[in-house]
Design an enzyme around this catalytic site. Sequence first.
Site, PDB file in Angstrom:
ATOM      1  N   GLU A  54       0.894  -1.059   0.113  1.00 19.70           N
ATOM      2  CA  GLU A  54      -0.044   0.368   0.027  1.00 19.70           C
ATOM      3  C   GLU A  54       0.664   1.216   0.031  1.00 19.70           C
ATOM      4  OE1 GLU A  54      -2.465   1.319  -0.655  1.00 19.70           O
ATOM      5  OE2 GLU A  54      -4.382   0.323   0.397  1.00 19.70           O
ATOM      6  N   ASP A  55       0.267   2.124  -0.609  1.00 22.60           N
ATOM      7  CA  ASP A  55       0.954   3.729  -0.284  1.00 22.60           C
ATOM      8  C   ASP A  55       0.790   4.394   1.071  1.00 22.60           C
ATOM      9  OD1 ASP A  55      -1.799   3.920  -0.969  1.00 22.60           O
ATOM     10  OD2 ASP A  55      -1.285   5.736  -2.081  1.00 22.60           O
ATOM     11  N   ARG A  95       0.742  11.924  -9.288  1.00 24.98           N
ATOM     12  CA  ARG A  95       1.271  10.734  -8.881  1.00 24.98           C
ATOM     13  C   ARG A  95       2.636  10.293  -9.244  1.00 24.98           C
ATOM     14  NH1 ARG A  95      -3.274   7.097  -7.235  1.00 24.98           N
ATOM     15  NH2 ARG A  95      -5.338   7.818  -8.183  1.00 24.98           N
ATOM     16  N   PHE A 101      -2.272  16.485   3.901  1.00 23.92           N
ATOM     17  CA  PHE A 101      -2.760  15.701   2.485  1.00 23.92           C
ATOM     18  C   PHE A 101      -1.613  15.569   1.579  1.00 23.92           C
ATOM     19  CE2 PHE A 101      -4.566  14.910  -1.506  1.00 23.92           C
ATOM     20  CZ  PHE A 101      -5.623  13.977  -0.966  1.00 23.92           C
ATOM     21  N   ASP A 158      -4.552   5.387   6.299  1.00 24.46           N
ATOM     22  CA  ASP A 158      -4.923   6.477   6.920  1.00 24.46           C
ATOM     23  C   ASP A 158      -6.057   6.260   8.104  1.00 24.46           C
ATOM     24  OD1 ASP A 158      -5.498   9.589   5.339  1.00 24.46           O
ATOM     25  OD2 ASP A 158      -6.833   8.912   7.110  1.00 24.46           O
TER      26      ASP A 158
HETATM   27  C1  PRP Z   1      -5.917   5.527  -0.695  1.00 23.08           C
HETATM   28  C2  PRP Z   1      -4.908   4.822  -0.448  1.00 23.08           C
HETATM   29  C3  PRP Z   1      -5.267   3.485   0.359  1.00 23.08           C
HETATM   30  C4  PRP Z   1      -6.272   4.379   1.470  1.00 23.08           C
HETATM   31  C5  PRP Z   1      -6.036   4.521   2.425  1.00 23.08           C
HETATM   32  O1  PRP Z   1      -6.397   4.984  -1.799  1.00 23.08           O
HETATM   33  O2  PRP Z   1      -4.153   4.133  -1.771  1.00 23.08           O
HETATM   34  O3  PRP Z   1      -5.836   2.357  -0.187  1.00 23.08           O
HETATM   35  O4  PRP Z   1      -6.824   5.391   0.392  1.00 23.08           O
HETATM   36  O5  PRP Z   1      -6.978   5.055   3.230  1.00 23.08           O
HETATM   37  P1  PRP Z   1      -7.800   4.621   4.533  1.00 23.08           P
HETATM   38  O6  PRP Z   1      -6.707   3.963   5.306  1.00 23.08           O
HETATM   39  O7  PRP Z   1      -8.599   5.817   5.303  1.00 23.08           O
HETATM   40  O8  PRP Z   1      -8.812   3.709   3.741  1.00 23.08           O
HETATM   41  P2  PRP Z   1      -7.624   5.888  -2.834  1.00 23.08           P
HETATM   42  O9  PRP Z   1      -9.046   5.381  -2.368  1.00 23.08           O
HETATM   43  O10 PRP Z   1      -7.312   7.306  -2.853  1.00 23.08           O
HETATM   44  O11 PRP Z   1      -7.188   5.065  -4.322  1.00 23.08           O
HETATM   45  P3  PRP Z   1      -5.976   5.383  -5.216  1.00 23.08           P
HETATM   46  O12 PRP Z   1      -4.917   4.742  -4.561  1.00 23.08           O
HETATM   47  O13 PRP Z   1      -6.442   4.683  -6.538  1.00 23.08           O
HETATM   48  O14 PRP Z   1      -5.899   6.946  -5.202  1.00 23.08           O
END
Ligand code: PRP
Length: 176
Positions: free
Chosen positions: A98-99, A164, A151, A102
């Site tokens: 994961e990136d 990105r 953010f 949150d």
């Molecule tokens: C982001 C990120 C994680 C998630 C974390 O994905 O890549 O998967 O949010 O947030 P959380 O812990 O509050 O659930 P996003 O839905 O923005 O999709 P993306 O990676 O395609 O930008």
Amino acid sequence: MEHFRPDVLISEEDINLRIDDLARAINTEFAGEEIVVICILKGAFMFCSDLIKKLELPVRLDFMQVSSYGEGTVSSGNVKLEMDVSENLKDQNILIVEDIVDTGLTINTLVEMLKVRNPKKIKLASLLFKPSRNKFPVNIDYLGFEIEDKFVIGYGLDYAGRYRELPYIGVLNAGN
Ligand code: PRP
């Protein structure tokens, strides 16, 4: 179209050095075994790409995509499976990449989705973690950096689909 110049929060060099540490730990934990790396699209693509280059293990790479944020900056609270893995995960060592973690909602949902496929082990690598935002318990086995509640964009992470491609983690400052 407005395109702000981000401030650097974590430099490309610091990311690379940290990924060296994470890869070393993963190589040690899984020595002699094969792993299925599941890159969570879209945000994790760059981290995953750099991380797997440093693995000295047999790796099968797969992808999942889930979304909860849409185009906004606040989670909708619903995690939607957009794309599933193509590999059979039964008895496999899984490393989710994961990136960012949150609230933890996404990773909790993902782990539940993967557990029912009866893998041998599920481990998690996340480049970033925002402890102040965490709501759902999560255990990050390989964590890059804890960050404040800002953010963040770049190195895979987006704002409304943009930024990105940046090679570093940045923060948007409307004044720039
Ligand atoms: C982001 C990120 C994680 C998630 C974390 O994905 O890549 O998967 O949010 O947030 P959380 O812990 O509050 O659930 P996003 O839905 O923005 O999709 P993306 O990676 O395609 O930008």
